[in-house]
Design a protein around this motif. Sequence first.
Motif, short mmCIF file in Angstrom:
data_model
loop_
_atom_site.label_atom_id
_atom_site.label_comp_id
_atom_site.label_asym_id
_atom_site.label_seq_id
_atom_site.Cartn_x
_atom_site.Cartn_y
_atom_site.Cartn_z
N PHE A 157 -6.01 25.49 7.97
CA PHE A 157 -4.68 25.76 7.80
C PHE A 157 -3.90 24.69 8.47
O PHE A 157 -2.87 24.25 7.95
CB PHE A 157 -4.54 27.30 8.28
CG PHE A 157 -2.95 27.72 8.18
CD1 PHE A 157 -2.72 28.47 7.20
CD2 PHE A 157 -2.06 27.40 9.28
CE1 PHE A 157 -1.32 28.99 7.09
CE2 PHE A 157 -0.70 27.90 9.27
CZ PHE A 157 -0.58 28.74 8.35
N ILE A 158 -4.14 24.30 9.72
CA ILE A 158 -3.25 23.60 10.22
C ILE A 158 -3.60 22.16 9.87
O ILE A 158 -2.34 21.29 9.62
CB ILE A 158 -3.81 23.30 11.86
CG1 ILE A 158 -3.59 24.44 12.71
CG2 ILE A 158 -3.04 22.24 12.58
CD1 ILE A 158 -4.27 24.76 13.88
N ALA A 195 4.53 17.26 9.01
CA ALA A 195 3.45 16.56 9.75
C ALA A 195 3.87 16.16 11.51
O ALA A 195 3.14 16.33 12.01
CB ALA A 195 3.16 15.11 9.06
N GLU A 196 5.08 15.93 11.34
CA GLU A 196 5.64 15.51 12.80
C GLU A 196 5.72 16.82 13.61
O GLU A 196 5.33 16.84 14.73
CB GLU A 196 7.14 14.72 12.80
CG GLU A 196 7.46 14.38 14.07
CD GLU A 196 8.73 13.68 14.16
OE1 GLU A 196 9.28 13.53 15.27
OE2 GLU A 196 9.17 13.20 12.95
N GLU A 197 6.11 17.75 13.03
CA GLU A 197 6.20 19.23 13.77
C GLU A 197 5.12 19.63 14.21
O GLU A 197 4.77 19.93 15.43
CB GLU A 197 6.93 20.34 12.92
CG GLU A 197 7.18 21.64 13.50
CD GLU A 197 7.63 22.76 12.71
OE1 GLU A 197 7.55 23.83 12.93
OE2 GLU A 197 7.91 22.43 11.43
N VAL A 198 4.16 19.50 13.19
CA VAL A 198 2.66 19.95 13.43
C VAL A 198 1.87 19.19 14.75
O VAL A 198 1.29 19.64 15.65
CB VAL A 198 1.73 20.02 12.23
CG1 VAL A 198 0.31 20.27 12.67
CG2 VAL A 198 2.49 21.09 11.23
N GLY A 199 2.18 17.77 14.39
CA GLY A 199 1.68 16.79 15.41
C GLY A 199 2.17 17.01 16.83
O GLY A 199 1.53 17.27 17.86
N GLN A 200 3.63 17.21 17.05
CA GLN A 200 4.18 17.59 18.11
C GLN A 200 3.42 19.05 19.04
O GLN A 200 3.19 19.08 19.97
CB GLN A 200 5.47 17.87 18.17
CG GLN A 200 6.25 16.43 17.94
CD GLN A 200 7.60 16.60 17.70
OE1 GLN A 200 8.30 17.90 17.55
NE2 GLN A 200 8.15 15.32 17.63
N LEU A 205 -4.98 27.90 19.03
CA LEU A 205 -5.69 27.61 17.77
C LEU A 205 -6.54 28.71 17.27
O LEU A 205 -6.77 28.77 16.06
CB LEU A 205 -6.57 26.35 18.06
CG LEU A 205 -5.72 25.05 18.36
CD1 LEU A 205 -6.78 23.85 18.87
CD2 LEU A 205 -5.08 24.42 17.43
N LEU A 206 -6.92 29.41 18.15
CA LEU A 206 -7.83 30.49 17.87
C LEU A 206 -7.55 31.76 18.86
O LEU A 206 -8.04 31.71 19.79
CB LEU A 206 -9.46 30.24 18.14
CG LEU A 206 -10.28 31.19 17.34
CD1 LEU A 206 -10.10 31.31 15.87
CD2 LEU A 206 -11.71 30.74 17.65
N PRO A 207 -6.77 32.51 18.35
CA PRO A 207 -6.29 33.66 19.20
C PRO A 207 -7.53 34.49 19.59
O PRO A 207 -8.55 34.54 19.11
CB PRO A 207 -5.54 34.77 18.21
CG PRO A 207 -5.30 33.88 17.04
CD PRO A 207 -6.31 32.68 16.89
N ILE A 208 -7.30 34.93 21.03
CA ILE A 208 -8.42 35.69 21.64
C ILE A 208 -9.17 36.85 20.82
O ILE A 208 -10.16 37.18 20.68
CB ILE A 208 -7.80 36.09 22.95
CG1 ILE A 208 -7.56 35.04 23.88
CG2 ILE A 208 -8.95 37.23 23.58
CD1 ILE A 208 -6.91 35.24 25.39
N SER A 209 -8.25 37.63 20.09
CA SER A 209 -8.67 38.76 19.15
C SER A 209 -9.75 38.00 18.22
O SER A 209 -10.63 38.98 17.72
CB SER A 209 -7.46 39.34 18.34
OG SER A 209 -6.86 38.23 17.63
N ALA A 210 -9.42 36.90 17.88
CA ALA A 210 -10.54 36.37 16.84
C ALA A 210 -12.11 36.31 17.54
O ALA A 210 -12.96 36.18 16.90
CB ALA A 210 -10.24 34.88 16.45
#
Length: 98
Positions: free
Chosen positions: A28-29, A39-44, A54-59
């Motif tokens: 997804f990312i 791209a810039e927003e995701v990189g920041q 990246l992986l919520p605790i509930s997962a």
Amino acid sequence: TWKEVSDSGAGGSGCSLVDLAADRSGVFIAQHGGQGDKAEEVGQWLAGVSETDLLPISALALAEGMTEAEFRYASTDSKEFALTVQRIDDTLAVLSRF
């Protein structure tokens, strides 16, 4: 998906829905980070994220180590498996900010 189902077989570490969630998070990312306007927003964002971003605790409560016998889905094409994947994606909704 294939890798996790394969892991449920003999000699594998067991099918892990936690691993599947982590894989889906990464895809997804990457999909969103590959879009020119994002791209810039995701990189920041990635520069300052924590593991729970990246992986919520509930997962982490999802099933892990399932053997072939414990894999309760008729197939990965089944409605039940699709619902499980949808629940994983819902858990990853935190990533929908992109």
